[in-house]
Design a protein around this motif. Structure first.
Motif, PDB file in Angstrom:
ATOM      1  N   GLY A 461       0.820  -1.200   0.000  1.00 22.79           N
ATOM      2  CA  GLY A 461       0.000   0.000   0.000  1.00 22.79           C
ATOM      3  C   GLY A 461       0.854   1.249   0.000  1.00 22.79           C
ATOM      4  N   GLU A 462       0.181   2.399   0.088  1.00 17.81           N
ATOM      5  CA  GLU A 462       0.854   3.688   0.054  1.00 17.81           C
ATOM      6  C   GLU A 462       1.431   4.049   1.413  1.00 17.81           C
ATOM      7  N   HIS A 463       2.427   4.955   1.378  1.00 16.02           N
ATOM      8  CA  HIS A 463       2.936   5.518   2.624  1.00 16.02           C
ATOM      9  C   HIS A 463       1.957   6.577   3.136  1.00 16.02           C
ATOM     10  N   ARG A 464       2.253   7.124   4.309  1.00 20.90           N
ATOM     11  CA  ARG A 464       1.398   8.157   4.891  1.00 20.90           C
ATOM     12  C   ARG A 464       2.263   9.343   5.325  1.00 20.90           C
ATOM     13  N   ASP A 465       1.730  10.559   5.093  1.00 21.74           N
ATOM     14  CA  ASP A 465       2.346  11.782   5.592  1.00 21.74           C
ATOM     15  C   ASP A 465       1.449  12.358   6.682  1.00 21.74           C
ATOM     16  N   TYR A 466       1.939  12.292   7.948  1.00 21.09           N
ATOM     17  CA  TYR A 466       1.125  12.675   9.102  1.00 21.09           C
ATOM     18  C   TYR A 466       1.395  14.128   9.485  1.00 21.09           C
ATOM     19  N   TYR A 467       0.334  14.826   9.953  1.00 20.10           N
ATOM     20  CA  TYR A 467       0.412  16.185  10.467  1.00 20.10           C
ATOM     21  C   TYR A 467      -0.323  16.249  11.812  1.00 20.10           C
ATOM     22  N   THR A 468       0.278  16.945  12.767  1.00 17.68           N
ATOM     23  CA  THR A 468      -0.416  17.291  14.007  1.00 17.68           C
ATOM     24  C   THR A 468      -0.984  18.686  13.836  1.00 17.68           C
ATOM     25  N   VAL A 469      -2.297  18.820  13.872  1.00 16.69           N
ATOM     26  CA  VAL A 469      -2.953  20.092  13.571  1.00 16.69           C
ATOM     27  C   VAL A 469      -3.801  20.517  14.768  1.00 16.69           C
TER      28      VAL A 469
END
Length: 500
Positions: A461-469
């Motif tokens: 599957g795809e990777h993930r780009d995480y953000y703390t918002v």
């Protein structure tokens, strides 16, 4: 202390049970019958039917000639065994060692139990009278051996309680059927004129074995106590168990708490002496109306602290229904473990997660909301967020490794992550706002991205780009974009967790 056994013979087990359920049949002649080899054979008959000469083993056709108005019920295979198991459970109020003796009896090991009722005679009288009150016609026998007690219950005309050491003298006048011998062997003994046990009890063992068979030798010597015979109880008694018989039936919560305290003090003293701690326990109470109830507890840490265990039980004492009164309490430990030395913890500045204080707190919480309401997680060797923590119910379990990242992680993860509608200024920028369950969240602060790759050895599957918002209301979220930006495909944003 010599062994003492009681044999209870239910002379009309099946018919008594039906009479209890249908009072209009009381005093009437009826039988149970089942088909055997093309004809119906009587398997059980009432005492009234037996007065007419209708006995088990007789064909139904012959019985109808004697009593044309005889009521007949179909026999259910295995019904007697089911009834005896229920009666054996009822008899646990007298002794923890009760066995089913098919087809129509029970065996009790009452060694050391009779004094609770004022002696052997009072013990047997109480047992018989209460079974009679329930509606069962029983005949008991008490002796040093199982075989002698069985024979006395079914064959003796008097002296149902055999004095210790007198079982040989008691067996001599009894018929051979008192030794639990098969029918063909009984017929052979009758044809030879051996009408009592005394007519062959003095024969040498080799002569009896040669003229009859080894089964006769076994049964004779078991009744005499010269061959071991073991009672296999219906319920194996727990190694850590305490019983408390009440002088008078109790109904109040205060009396129940006093009985519980007495049992716990005795049990915990024994556990302490043996270096054991309780993990699971059950309190069983026996009511005078024959009903049985239970209250069970569990602990996160082995303990023999009486006060703590009493608090756990007290949380559930409201569920105890004493009815007309409780006559017996039995406290049993279902699981025990060695207790670790807690002295070193006294010098620690802060208690650890496996400390006694934390364990007792969790026990009290579990007693109120249930064990399923408490969860503990340890770090797992995975980068993928859904796999980075493993649940465990053991507070003493140590983590095999530390958390693999120093990045902030939300206190609550969504499983699975939920889709959101997000808007970003440029494809690789964090979102400026997103919609979740119909509510628009405007982002004022962001931190990221943190890229987490797929564990390719587990799935694709795809990777993930995480953000703390953080939105305008000060609420913080953990969101991610799945995969690289592609102008020909729509972007997929997800909400994965909530921060405090």
């Amino acid at each position: 202390m010599p062994k003492r056994f009681v044999s209870i013979w239910f002379r009309h087990l099946l018919t008594d049970r039906l009479t209890i359920r249908r009072q209009e049949l009381k005093g009437k002649a009826f039988v149970f019958a089942e088909p055997q080899r093309g004809r119906k054979v009587i398997t059980a008959a009432t005492a009234t039917a037996e007065k007419y000469g209708i006995l088990p083993g007789m064909t139904l056709a012959d019985a109808k000639v004697i009593a044309p108005d005889l009521q007949v019920f179909d026999a259910t295979p295995g019904r007697n065994e089911k009834l005896l198991k229920g009666l054996a459970e009822w008899c646990l109020r007298y002794t923890p060692l009760v066995a089913v003796d098919l087809p129509d009896g029970l065996l009790l090991d009452v060694t050391g139990c009779t004094h609770l009722k004022g002696g052997e005679r009072a013990f047997l009288k109480d047992l018989v009278e209460r079974l009679a009150t329930l509606g069962y016609d029983v005949r008991p026998g008490m002796a040093d051996t199982i075989g002698c007690a069985w024979g006395v219950a079914r064959s003796a005309k008097k002296g149902l309680i055999v004095a210790p050491g007198k079982h040989r003298d008691t067996l001599i006048p009894l018929p051979p059927s008192a030794l639990r011998l098969p029918l063909d062997l009984l017929m052979k003994l009758h044809n030879l004129g051996l009408y009592t046990v005394g007519s062959f009890i003095h024969m040498p063992k080799a002569v009896i074995r040669r003229r009859f068979n080894k089964d006769m030798v076994l049964r004779l010597y078991q009744a005499l106590g010269q061959e071991e015979e073991f009672l296999i109880p219906m319920q194996e008694p727990m190694p850590y168990s305490e019983r408390l018989a009440c002088l008078e039936p109790v109904r109040t919560r205060t009396a129940i708490e006093m009985a519980l305290t007495t049992l716990l003090e005795t049990l915990c003293k024994r556990l302490y002496q043996e270096g054991k701690g309780l993990r699971n326990a059950v309190l069983t109470y026996y009511r005078i109306d024959g009903k049985i109830g239970t209250v069970s507890i569990g602990t996160n840490h082995p303990t023999h602290r009486c006060n703590h265990l009493f608090k756990l039980f007290s949380l559930k004492l409201d569920t105890v229904a004493p009815g007309l009164g409780i006559e017996l309490f039995v406290l049993e430990t279902l699981a025990t473990e060695p207790v670790t030395d807690m002295q070193a913890d006294l010098w620690a500045a802060k208690p650890g997660p496996d400390s006694e204080e934390v364990a007792e707190l969790l026990d009290r919480v579990a007693g109120r909301i249930g064990v399923e309401g408490i969860q503990r997680f340890l770090p797992a060797e995975h980068f993928w967020p859904e796999r980075s923590a493993e649940p465990t119910g053991n507070i003493a379990k140590k983590p095999v490794n530390e958390w693999r990242t120093d990045k902030p992680r939300p206190i609550q993860l969504l499983e699975p992550p939920e889709t959101i509608e997000a808007m970003a200024l440029t494809p690789d920028y964090p979102p400026k706002q997103f919609n979740y369950k119909g509510t628009r969240h405007v982002i004022v602060h962001t931190d990221g991205p943190e890229r987490i790759e797929r564990e390719w050895w587990l799935d694709q599957g795809e990777h993930r780009d995480y953000y703390t918002v953080e939105d305008e209301d000060g609420r913080r979220y953990w969101v991610f974009r799945s995969g690289h930006y592609d102008p020909d495909k729509p972007q997929h944003w997800y909400l994965h967790g909530f921060f405090a």
